[in-house]
Design a protein around this motif. Structure first.
Motif, PDB file in Angstrom:
ATOM      1  N   GLU A  70       2.204   1.711  -3.456  1.00  0.00           N
ATOM      2  CA  GLU A  70       1.180   2.252  -4.352  1.00  0.00           C
ATOM      3  C   GLU A  70       1.007   3.753  -4.130  1.00  0.00           C
ATOM      4  OE1 GLU A  70      -2.304  -0.024  -3.595  1.00  0.00           O
ATOM      5  OE2 GLU A  70      -1.649  -1.758  -4.782  1.00  0.00           O
ATOM      6  N   ASP A  71       0.994   4.161  -2.859  1.00  0.00           N
ATOM      7  CA  ASP A  71       0.870   5.594  -2.555  1.00  0.00           C
ATOM      8  C   ASP A  71       2.060   6.375  -3.098  1.00  0.00           C
ATOM      9  OD1 ASP A  71      -1.504   5.115  -1.270  1.00  0.00           O
ATOM     10  OD2 ASP A  71      -0.625   5.044   0.745  1.00  0.00           O
ATOM     11  N   LYS A  72       3.252   5.818  -2.927  1.00  0.00           N
ATOM     12  CA  LYS A  72       4.450   6.495  -3.430  1.00  0.00           C
ATOM     13  C   LYS A  72       4.439   6.563  -4.954  1.00  0.00           C
ATOM     14  CE  LYS A  72       7.486   5.395   0.469  1.00  0.00           C
ATOM     15  NZ  LYS A  72       8.696   4.662   0.917  1.00  0.00           N
ATOM     16  N   SER A  73       3.940   5.509  -5.598  1.00  0.00           N
ATOM     17  CA  SER A  73       3.871   5.503  -7.060  1.00  0.00           C
ATOM     18  C   SER A  73       2.927   6.588  -7.562  1.00  0.00           C
ATOM     19  CB  SER A  73       3.406   4.129  -7.566  1.00  0.00           C
ATOM     20  OG  SER A  73       4.334   3.126  -7.218  1.00  0.00           O
ATOM     21  N   ILE A  74       1.809   6.745  -6.856  1.00  0.00           N
ATOM     22  CA  ILE A  74       0.849   7.786  -7.239  1.00  0.00           C
ATOM     23  C   ILE A  74       1.470   9.168  -7.055  1.00  0.00           C
ATOM     24  CG2 ILE A  74      -1.357   8.860  -6.641  1.00  0.00           C
ATOM     25  CD1 ILE A  74      -2.372   6.052  -5.915  1.00  0.00           C
ATOM     26  N   ARG A  75       2.146   9.352  -5.913  1.00  0.00           N
ATOM     27  CA  ARG A  75       2.786  10.651  -5.666  1.00  0.00           C
ATOM     28  C   ARG A  75       3.884  10.923  -6.684  1.00  0.00           C
ATOM     29  NH1 ARG A  75       2.434   9.017  -0.169  1.00  0.00           N
ATOM     30  NH2 ARG A  75       4.667   8.567  -0.107  1.00  0.00           N
ATOM     31  N   LYS A 128       0.828  -1.207   0.000  1.00  0.00           N
ATOM     32  CA  LYS A 128       0.000   0.000   0.000  1.00  0.00           C
ATOM     33  C   LYS A 128       0.863   1.259   0.000  1.00  0.00           C
ATOM     34  CE  LYS A 128      -3.935  -2.181   2.319  1.00  0.00           C
ATOM     35  NZ  LYS A 128      -4.767  -2.225   3.551  1.00  0.00           N
ATOM     36  N   GLN A 129       1.944   1.223   0.780  1.00  0.00           N
ATOM     37  CA  GLN A 129       2.845   2.377   0.798  1.00  0.00           C
ATOM     38  C   GLN A 129       3.489   2.582  -0.565  1.00  0.00           C
ATOM     39  OE1 GLN A 129       5.595   1.574   3.988  1.00  0.00           O
ATOM     40  NE2 GLN A 129       4.151   2.178   5.590  1.00  0.00           N
TER      41      GLN A 129
END
Length: 306
Positions: free
Chosen positions: A191-196, A188-189
């Protein structure tokens, strides 16, 4: 702390915890066997003294870990000595007829809780030990367990084997669930970093400012955003790997500018204006803001419209 180091330390901490729990559990199990054999069954045999020595050595091994901090040495001592004591106990209590032989099955289980390689190695070792015990059946000494005590001896060892298997299963499952939860959290982290990262990339690519990353020691441009093509007409490949001053009007690309950029300290901000040369030869004044970090200069420039 770097991610790889963090993961390694997390796994090491789990290994230390499992080894300590298993080590003290083994001491407790053989402590029970020693007490029952000596004070309930009143057995007088060198094996009892061997068991007592094993208990002392195992406790010393667990305590010495605090000095040498090498958990693999502690683990190897535990599993090797436990295997030897169980084998000797089986030999003097009936061989394959002894319930002690079933305790050998817990050795590969404990080994698999550390690594597949250890588990396979100890599975083969236990298998060979059982085959050798079978082939040497005619050479076995008389069992030190009196016939009237055989049932109680079997019952006690059966409870101990069940207890060890339950404990090892719990530790393995707990570690597996913990790893699964950690992987899910890391996913999940990520995925969040990829989005950012995608958002930042979009922001950089569609910004109206020139942005680039420059090696501080030689002022070579490592990377840049597509705005260079928009404002100066250069393809990114034509700029990447080139000296920054190659794109500054020669009269303004002074040694002082190079010296100032190369002498920047970490987190120090440096601002300057210069005339940039486009691919077509046109000249445009840009105002630059640069900041140094770990030998890299992060620079951005905005067209001077004044």
């Amino acid at each position: 702390m770097p991610k790889a180091k963090y993961v390694y330390q997390d796994l090491l901490d789990r290994q230390i915890r499992v080894t300590n729990i298993v080590g003290y559990a083994i001491v407790a199990v053989f402590g029970v066997i020693f007490l029952v054999s000596k004070f309930i069954f009143s057995i007088e045999h060198p094996l009892i003294n061997i068991t007592a020595g094993f208990l002392v050595a195992s406790l010393a091994n667990l305590l010495l870990y605090r000095l040498h901090k090498k958990i693999f040495l502690t683990y190897q001592f535990i599993i090797i000595m436990t295997f030897m004591v169980i084998l000797i106990m089986s030999w003097y209590s009936g061989g394959l007829r002894s319930p002690a032989i079933f305790m050998l099955t817990t050795v590969p289980v404990a080994a698999f809780s550390t690594s597949q390689k250890q588990g396979v190695a100890w599975s083969v070792t236990v298998f060979i030990a059982i085959i050798v015990t079978l082939l040497c059946d005619s050479m076995l000494p008389e069992s030190i367990i009196a016939e009237q005590h055989q049932l109680r001896f079997s019952f006690i060892l059966l409870l101990l084997v069940i207890g060890i298997i339950i404990m090892l299963s719990y530790l393995v499952n707990e570690s597996a669930f913990s790893t699964h939860r950690k992987l899910d959290r890391d996913r999940k982290q990520l995925e969040d970093k990829s989005i950012r990262l995608e958002n930042l990339t979009t922001l950089l690519n569609y910004s109206n400012d020139l942005m680039c990353i420059i090696e501080q020691d030689n002022l070579m441009i490592n990377d840049l955003n597509p705005v260079f093509k928009l404002h100066l007409g250069y393809e990114l490949s034509e700029v990447r790997g080139k000296h920054m001053v190659d794109f500054i009007k020669s009269e303004e690309a002074t040694p002082d500018l190079e010296k100032d950029l190369k002498s920047l300290q970490d987190d120090q901000v440096y601002e300057f204006s210069c005339t940039m040369l486009s691919k077509s030869g046109a000249e445009t004044i840009f105002h630059w803001v640069a900041i140094a970090k770990n030998g890299i200069i992060h620079a951005s420039a905005r067209m001077n419209i004044c």
